[in-house]
Design an enzyme around this catalytic site. Structure first.
Site, PDB file in Angstrom:
ATOM      1  N   GLY A  47      44.673  72.222  75.097  1.00 47.17           N
ATOM      2  CA  GLY A  47      44.411  73.228  76.124  1.00 47.17           C
ATOM      3  C   GLY A  47      43.423  74.292  75.690  1.00 47.17           C
ATOM      4  O   GLY A  47      43.187  75.242  76.414  1.00 47.17           O
ATOM      5  N   CYS A  48      42.864  74.145  74.503  1.00 46.39           N
ATOM      6  CA  CYS A  48      41.854  75.083  74.019  1.00 46.39           C
ATOM      7  C   CYS A  48      40.490  74.404  74.098  1.00 46.39           C
ATOM      8  O   CYS A  48      40.349  73.249  73.705  1.00 46.39           O
ATOM      9  CB  CYS A  48      42.124  75.481  72.569  1.00 46.39           C
ATOM     10  SG  CYS A  48      43.614  76.461  72.344  1.00 46.39           S
TER      11      CYS A  48
END
Length: 140
Positions: A47-48
């Site tokens: 999710g980064c």
């Protein structure tokens, strides 16, 4: 003075966002490098947009262990955000970590509103991962 209190204190002296941005980058530069053998898929934060790795260490009471964290990123500003997240959570009992939302901390220093939506989402992903791991370990 804890590492987080020092960060708050330093932020209070910086009026201008450019100076705060530079300070976050400096915090990242001071973060110890994560050894290559810990830069694994298992330690990578999903999710980064940037590459971010988090490693959790538990010690003490198995029912509510003290958690410490190592982290790193391939992006300077994100590495600084990792440093602040680690200062917020590292060295606390799992139950306390599970209850603490670091976004509140970032809000107090006026950081969240200055992050791009991608960086803010990455920050949320880091916090979510740490808190979920703390909840699991506190419940074990």
């Amino acid at each position: 003075m804890t590492a987080l209190e020092k960060i708050f204190d330093d932020f209070s002296f910086l009026d201008d966002w450019e100076d705060r941005y530079r300070y976050v980058i400096e915090l990242g530069k001071a973060l110890p490098d994560l050894p290559d053998d810990k830069r694994t898929l298992e330690n990578k934060v999903q999710g980064c947009a940037s590459q971010v790795w988090l490693v959790t260490h538990a010690s003490g009471d198995p029912e509510n262990p003290i958690l410490t964290f190592e982290g790193d990123s391939d992006a300077h500003i994100v590495r600084g955000l990792v440093a602040i997240v680690l200062a917020t959570y590292s060295g606390k009992p799992a139950s306390e970590i599970a209850a603490l939302d670091a976004l509140d901390v970032f809000g107090k220093i006026g950081l969240v509103e200055h992050l791009s939506s991608q960086r803010a989402n990455g920050l949320r992903s880091m916090i979510k991962r740490i808190r979920e791991e703390a909840r699991i370990r506190a419940a074990a």
